[in-house]
Enzyme design. Structure first.
Site, PDB file in Angstrom:
ATOM      1  N   ASP A  56      10.560   7.074  -1.098  1.00  0.00           N
ATOM      2  CA  ASP A  56       9.610   7.051  -1.961  1.00  0.00           C
ATOM      3  C   ASP A  56      10.411   5.815  -2.889  1.00  0.00           C
ATOM      4  O   ASP A  56      11.334   6.655  -3.678  1.00  0.00           O
ATOM      5  CB  ASP A  56       9.039   8.425  -2.095  1.00  0.00           C
ATOM      6  CG  ASP A  56       8.125   7.561  -3.232  1.00  0.00           C
ATOM      7  OD1 ASP A  56       8.277   7.181  -4.321  1.00  0.00           O
ATOM      8  OD2 ASP A  56       7.235   9.381  -3.587  1.00  0.00           O
ATOM      9  N   TYR A 149      -3.634  -0.273 -13.908  1.00  0.00           N
ATOM     10  CA  TYR A 149      -3.285  -0.824 -12.443  1.00  0.00           C
ATOM     11  C   TYR A 149      -3.285  -2.351 -12.855  1.00  0.00           C
ATOM     12  O   TYR A 149      -1.963  -2.655 -12.626  1.00  0.00           O
ATOM     13  CB  TYR A 149      -3.808  -1.295 -11.409  1.00  0.00           C
ATOM     14  CG  TYR A 149      -4.099  -2.170 -10.104  1.00  0.00           C
ATOM     15  CD1 TYR A 149      -2.182  -1.829  -9.483  1.00  0.00           C
ATOM     16  CD2 TYR A 149      -4.371  -4.119  -9.997  1.00  0.00           C
ATOM     17  CE1 TYR A 149      -2.183  -2.932  -8.179  1.00  0.00           C
ATOM     18  CE2 TYR A 149      -4.363  -4.438  -9.047  1.00  0.00           C
ATOM     19  CZ  TYR A 149      -2.586  -4.155  -8.121  1.00  0.00           C
ATOM     20  OH  TYR A 149      -2.548  -4.965  -7.040  1.00  0.00           O
ATOM     21  N   GLU A 185      -4.263  -2.334   3.362  1.00  0.00           N
ATOM     22  CA  GLU A 185      -4.433  -1.256   3.295  1.00  0.00           C
ATOM     23  C   GLU A 185      -4.543  -0.668   1.779  1.00  0.00           C
ATOM     24  O   GLU A 185      -5.671   0.012   1.449  1.00  0.00           O
ATOM     25  CB  GLU A 185      -3.650  -0.347   4.312  1.00  0.00           C
ATOM     26  CG  GLU A 185      -3.777  -0.189   5.604  1.00  0.00           C
ATOM     27  CD  GLU A 185      -2.654   0.548   6.118  1.00  0.00           C
ATOM     28  OE1 GLU A 185      -2.629   1.309   5.243  1.00  0.00           O
ATOM     29  OE2 GLU A 185      -2.203   0.189   7.600  1.00  0.00           O
TER      30      GLU A 185
END
Ligand code: NDP
Ligand code: 8X3
Length: 253
Positions: A56, A149, A185
């Site tokens: 991660d 974002y 995705e």
């Protein structure tokens, strides 16, 4: 000898498309992500040498350990594509979930700086290399729901600009690729796995694809060594910027 590219977030979307394209161009690959099975599948499918790293990118110690322990064959990294990242949520700031904001900051900003900091010495040692950051149009232009974002991608852009100034006098290049609407995705993740809503984002459009972005990454790396492409902003033809929004109120009539 084959050149080596490290692509973070290679389990889908842009990262996977870059892995496929660079393998076809005879590069060897370091591929990272959290989903081991997808990385193993790529390793089986692609006809080149591949080193898989499962971590991660928010885990600073794991990133450091995996870069420190690169096998000799993969330790001379020519290109790092800082691609792993995500958006979470599309609602207004006043209703936002702080955990989602923190996850975007931890992934898109902190994860990206960990990878950069730990890979950079492999490039400065040999005085060559190329860091390619995947930014976004969201780092250049505001839109409703873009809040944190977009701000993480503005960070990515300015971090790249500042890296260029620190690396002046070396042969290391830094580029920022800033895509607009692209079908991967990304929207499924952003909309918490709601496939219908995610598909709806692309309905009636012809969005960019992972392959489009991979071709741009390849082009940027293929320039002569004295050429640094600073930024590439790219949108599908079906996307554009809107007019300034103006709120009108009876009070001012
Ligand atoms: P995808 O969701 O298809 O791919 C995202 C990749 O990032 C996956 O491989 C995922 O791997 C990896 N990733 C996410 N979080 C982590 C984490 N914590 N640790 C390690 N890997 C992580 O989306 P895209 O391919 O579209 O996105 C790639 C980049 O492009 C992102 O930075 C995104 O912000 C940016 N971008 C996307 C646009 C779009 O419209 N699609 C437009 C502009 C920019 P795994 O889940 O296996 O860990
Ligand atoms: C992804 C592109 O327009 O959804 O970075 O923010 S956008």
């Amino acid at each position: 000898m084959k050149k080596t590219i490290c692509i973070t977030g290679a389990t889908s979307g842009f990262g996977e498309a870059c892995a496929r394209l660079f393998a076809r161009h005879n590069w060897q690959l370091i591929l990272t992500g959290r989903r081991l099975k997808r990385l193993e599948k790529l390793k089986q499918e692609l006809d080149t040498e591949i080193h898989i790293i499962v971590h991660d990118i928010r885990d600073r110690e794991a990133v450091k350990k995996d870069v420190d322990n690169l096998p000799e064959q993969f330790s001379s990294v020519d290109v790092l594509v800082n691609n792993a990242g995500l958006a979470l949520g599309l609602g207004p700031a006043q209703d936002a979930d702080l955990d989602q904001w923190e996850t975007m900051v931890d992934t898109n900003i902190k994860g990206l700086i960990y990878c950069t900091r730990f890979f950079l010495p492999l490039m400065t040692q040999k005085n060559s290399g190329h860091i390619i950051n995947i930014g976004s149009v969201a780092g250049n232009w505001p839109y409703p729901g873009g809040n944190v974002y977009g701000a993480t991608k503005a960070f990515v852009k300015q971090f790249g600009n500042n890296l260029r100034t620190d690396l002046l006098g070396t042969n290391i290049r830094v580029s920022n690729i800033e895509p607009g609407l692209a079908e991967t995705e990304f929207s499924l993740v952003r909309l918490s796995g709601d496939k219908e809503k995610a598909d709806g984002i692309y309905t009636g459009t012809k969005p960019l694809t992972g392959e489009d972005i991979a071709e741009i990454v390849l082009w940027v790396t293929s320039q002569p060594p004295h050429v640094n492409v600073n930024r590439v902003e790219v949108m599908p033809v079906c996307q554009s910027c809107g007019p300034f929004a103006i709120h009108r109120d009876k009070e001012f009539s």
